[in-house]
Design a protein around this motif. Structure first.
Motif, PDB file in Angstrom:
ATOM      1  N   GLN A  24      -8.745  -0.489   5.898  1.00  0.00           N
ATOM      2  CA  GLN A  24      -9.586   0.532   5.260  1.00  0.00           C
ATOM      3  C   GLN A  24      -9.007   0.967   3.911  1.00  0.00           C
ATOM      4  N   LEU A  25      -7.707   1.268   3.884  1.00  0.00           N
ATOM      5  CA  LEU A  25      -7.107   1.741   2.632  1.00  0.00           C
ATOM      6  C   LEU A  25      -7.094   0.635   1.581  1.00  0.00           C
ATOM      7  N   PRO A  52      -5.495   0.472  15.798  1.00  0.00           N
ATOM      8  CA  PRO A  52      -5.779   1.542  14.825  1.00  0.00           C
ATOM      9  C   PRO A  52      -4.963   1.431  13.544  1.00  0.00           C
ATOM     10  N   THR A  53      -3.725   0.966  13.637  1.00  0.00           N
ATOM     11  CA  THR A  53      -2.911   0.886  12.422  1.00  0.00           C
ATOM     12  C   THR A  53      -3.389  -0.260  11.531  1.00  0.00           C
ATOM     13  N   LEU A  86       0.822  -1.222   0.000  1.00  0.00           N
ATOM     14  CA  LEU A  86       0.000   0.000   0.000  1.00  0.00           C
ATOM     15  C   LEU A  86       0.850   1.263   0.000  1.00  0.00           C
ATOM     16  N   LEU A  87       1.929   1.267   0.779  1.00  0.00           N
ATOM     17  CA  LEU A  87       2.732   2.490   0.873  1.00  0.00           C
ATOM     18  C   LEU A  87       3.705   2.618  -0.299  1.00  0.00           C
ATOM     19  N   ASP A 120      -6.346  -1.484  11.463  1.00  0.00           N
ATOM     20  CA  ASP A 120      -7.656  -1.093  10.935  1.00  0.00           C
ATOM     21  C   ASP A 120      -7.510  -0.091   9.789  1.00  0.00           C
ATOM     22  N   SER A 121      -6.530   0.799   9.902  1.00  0.00           N
ATOM     23  CA  SER A 121      -6.317   1.795   8.842  1.00  0.00           C
ATOM     24  C   SER A 121      -5.836   1.129   7.559  1.00  0.00           C
ATOM     25  N   LEU A 122      -4.984   0.130   7.702  1.00  0.00           N
ATOM     26  CA  LEU A 122      -4.492  -0.580   6.513  1.00  0.00           C
ATOM     27  C   LEU A 122      -5.629  -1.343   5.838  1.00  0.00           C
ATOM     28  N   VAL A 168       5.694   1.943  10.046  1.00  0.00           N
ATOM     29  CA  VAL A 168       4.310   1.457  10.037  1.00  0.00           C
ATOM     30  C   VAL A 168       4.285  -0.050  10.297  1.00  0.00           C
TER      31      VAL A 168
END
Lengths: 377, 377
Positions: free
Chosen positions: B329-330, B322-323, B208-209, B325-327, B234
């Motif tokens: 989501q993206l 949170p991290t 992703l990054l 979950d953010s991954l 990350v």
């Protein structure tokens, strides 16, 4: 024509505004904080600013170049501040005490809820009730080519301005329309201008989803050219969340693709210009090099002063913003920084209301924030 | 020595396991689903599998190559399944009815909560109570060089296996230790093996990054070489969240850097091997090319079968991620896919318990999941 104008900030945007309006025939004073006096020295030794590209071109000699805030803002017709959001406090502290009641003052490099926070900072330094306004973004896509010269890649065809309170929007729009070489109209309120900023949609996604390439030592990176399909999809999700916040506030929010069309004419001849295509094919933005690291305002400004206040606005309106929140989280992970705490919150804007109606009242208020916050309790 | 072993799946991992164990002297049957019969044809016409690199090298002729599930698994000492997580159902449906009570069966390419879901799928197809186990990951870092040849970049020095129920761990570990050319020990339970998988830490972040570079048409991309500082930060946050889940479950979870040390000896001579450095400098993983798009198992497998079940485990334990979950989501934004719905949930594993203790009971259970779920209500 021929107004007395003060530009605050001698960065790329400030120099461009100063040069463009000087050539346009206005009496322009350029102010910079004493600690950045060297920015002014370069202009003094060049006896002005050289400007090339899409705006007025030439060698512009502003009437005054000063780091004395009193000299800069007293008795001027219009103050235009063009500084990064994280520099709001020192500028407000410097010029605030020298402003006069009702003086027109526009934040030209606003991000999200910029005027709302600036009003609060001005209150804190005891500044009078000026006629404060903000635009959704800078008028120019520009890069400094030397400490005293700028190259303008593109200039917006139109811009809106919102007053805080909103009753000042139309008088500010009229004045700016006279001053600038492009059309300026009145926005509904500062929530609309907050939502019409494209930077938080474009920059954090473009930087984070290219972290590896940006940090590779040998590569030159061009963010706009690298808006690939996946990156565009995430940007479009931010666009959608932005639109949902707008809807909750009764504001019709344009996509970044639509904004780029209105501002620059990009995608004008296409039946449907997507955000992805508009960004990827923009000849104005394509040549913009960078960022060269994630410690760049695309992250360090557009997350805390863009995505964080968007998330705060959304929460107040009961709108969920999972994509915006995820980008904030990853930016925090990358920087080991609590951008939510350090960034712009409703609390920083003196707003302790937590519902949509209170937010709208603050944006359109004709009473000071402090008493309104009182009323919302 | 000389056990009857069945390998399910003729992908890179399955071919390597088949070849390595055949050369090791075992009687190996390779099974593939009839719809992928062409994978087997290539091996038949090559009269075996060519294997080069870090494992046993040579031309391996497995005893049997078949797409008949009955022939494949009946009366075999150990079944080893090496297929992607999204192919669990068709494999379980094919071989499930032909397995026998107490037959050893190990998922060698597990991800997160793989055995827990596989047990549920086997129950659904009416398979008997086999001796099911899972390892935290594949034993080999490997790439196919042709339909009938593989090159092994690295082989783990040690691996653990957890039984479901956990009482089978040690007997499975003993058997695998006999079979494989590396050390196999018993893990605490399938929650430990779930947490010891490095793929969900490394792959989604790395993909992703670097979305822009991966999707650039002209670039060849090497994920491990591109673990820059921000990407490593990350990944380390995912590592930390993984450790917090482990702590809540009473399990000590190693960082990916520590796992790479244990598995491959990477960073062995350094005082402190960070996850970032271990990945970036791994000579085993450096040459692995890809992914060449985000429609790749680094995202499409490691998000729904790695990060999603990790997030589910965390929620059951009251741990915030949170991290992770953010991954998720993206990844969902990039793919326009609801990975949380499509991915592996507690519900898919037949677990309707939502607390830590119930999760531990299911992992160590000696009663079928169904009656335990009943008991948790």
């Amino acid at each position: 024509m021929g107004q007395q104008i003060t530009v605050l900030g001698a960065g790329a945007g400030g120099l461009t505004t100063t040069a463009d309006l000087t050539i346009q025939g206005h009496d322009v004073t350029l102010f910079e904080l004493p600690k950045f006096e060297s920015n002014l020295e370069a202009i003094r030794s060049n006896e002005g600013i050289d400007i090339t590209g899409a705006a007025n071109e030439g060698h512009a000699r502003p009437a005054t170049v000063t780091s004395d805030p009193a000299e800069a803002v007293e008795d001027t017709d219009l103050v235009i501040q063009v500084v990064p959001n994280f520099a709001f406090e020192p500028f407000a502290e410097a010029v605030g005490p020298h402003l006069s009641e009702g003086q027109p003052f526009v934040l030209l490099s606003a991000n999200t809820m910029s005027a709302l926070e600036y009003r609060q900072i001005l209150d804190d330094v005891g500044a009078p009730e000026i006629r404060l306004g903000e635009t959704p973004s800078l008028a120019y896509a520009v890069r400094k080519t030397s400490p005293s010269s700028v190259h303008v890649l593109g200039i917006k065809r139109e811009l809106s301005v919102a007053g805080l309170p909103a009753e000042h929007s139309s008088v500010l729009a009229e004045q700016m329309d006279d001053v600038f070489p492009f059309s300026v109209s009145a926005a509904e309120n500062v929530l609309e201008t907050s939502l019409f900023n494209a930077n938080p949609v474009i920059h954090p996604v473009g930087a984070l989803l290219n972290a590896g390439e940006i940090e590779s030592p040998d590569d030159e990176y061009y963010l706009y050219q690298n808006v690939t399909d996946s990156i565009g999809r995430v940007m479009s999700r931010v666009d959608e969340e932005r639109a949902e916040i707008g809807e909750a506030l009764g504001l019709e929010v344009k996509t970044v693709g639509e904004l780029f069309h209105d501002w620059y004419g990009i995608g004008e001849n296409e039946y449907y210009a997507t955000t992805t295509n508009s960004l990827r094919t923009s000849s104005i933005h394509g040549p913009i090099q960078g960022p060269d690291s994630l410690d760049h305002r695309y992250v360090t400004e557009d997350v805390p002063y863009g995505l964080v206040p968007l998330s705060e606005m959304a929460a107040a309106c009961g709108v969920e913003t999972p994509t915006i929140d995820s980008l904030i989280q990853l930016a925090e992970d990358v920087h080991h920084t609590d951008f939510r705490a350090d960034g712009r919150t409703l609390d920083d804007c003196g707003i302790d209301a937590t519902d949509r109606d209170a937010l709208l009242r603050v944006a359109t208020r004709s009473t000071p924030v402090s008493s309104l916050a009182e009323a919302c309790r």
